[in-house]
Design a protein around this motif. Structure first.
Motif: not given
Length: 248
Positions: A138-145, A182-189, A191-192, A226-234
């Protein structure tokens, strides 16, 4: 008149005959519950948004009794809140809530991986490696789901809890990860997601050593990132979302 009530295959039998009404309501309630919960998790229903029985009844084409049952269950799970003046609302998100949820998740994840490292079977490792390969595809696809990638992450951690052989940890960790979703969804995680997949692979290798210290250290590093990168995005990108006030 006294009636004999018998439970048969999940269906209520009254006086030896099936109560089709109760069975149908139970099934419809489950359908409504799953639909509404999915819409909350994927932010189709926004935090603070009113949950109106009439609108759901018309949109889902399900009668009010099953809808009310689904709303009550979602309230019990913390996804809907009842306010005296505003009625039922989707529960709100906040940085403070995110940190509290993560504290609980971290505690459960560390116990989970320690026990999994001690108790895994060949089937557990095969399941983890299969999930990792599917996640990698899934991660390797051109368009991410987005939803597939986020669910792959949830599934990976669920498989670790299964390998722990402690059903109570598995149940509680699943509840926590659903609230975290929901926090993962909101922060577009997603991307990592490439980095996440590398960390998951390393976690599998540490579990295979049966060395709990190594496995716990690897999980701790993963959760810290995960905690810190997600928090920064939020904080940097979505803070206004937390302050959002629903309007008609």
């Amino acid at each position: 008149m006294k009636l004999d009530i018998i439970i048969h295959s999940g269906i209520v039998m009254i006086g030896g005959s099936m109560s089709r009404f109760q069975s149908k309501n139970s099934q419809l309630s489950a359908v409504a519950f799953n639909i509404i919960k999915d819409e909350i998790l994927t932010l189709k229903l926004l935090p603070g948004q009113p949950i109106r029985e009439k609108e759901l009844t018309e949109r889902l084409e399900i009668s009010r009794t099953p809808i009310r049952s689904a709303i009550q269950q979602l309230t019990n799970e913390g996804f809907i809140e009842f306010h005296k003046t505003k009625g039922n609302l989707v529960s709100k998100l906040s940085v403070d809530h995110y940190l509290k949820i993560f504290d609980l998740r971290e505690a459960l994840e560390m116990v989970s991986i320690r026990l999994a490292t001690q108790n895994w079977t060949k089937e557990d490792i095969e399941a983890l490696e299969k999930e990792w390969r599917e996640h990698n595809r899934e991660v390797s696809k051109d368009v991410l789901d987005k939803e597939k990638i986020l669910m792959a992450d949830v599934n990976f951690h669920d498989l670790i809890s299964k390998a722990s052989k402690n059903e109570l940890i598995q149940v509680e960790l699943k509840k926590v990860n659903e609230k975290f979703y929901r926090y993962n969804y909101l922060a577009d995680t997603i991307l990592r997601s490439g980095k996440t997949n590398e960390e998951h692979k390393a976690i599998i290798e540490m579990i295979k050593t049966r060395n709990s210290t190594l496995a716990e250290n690897m999980m701790a590093q993963h959760l810290y990132c995960v905690k810190n990168e997600t928090l920064m995005k939020l904080l940097n990108q979505k803070i206004n979302f937390f302050e959002h006030t629903w309007s008609e």
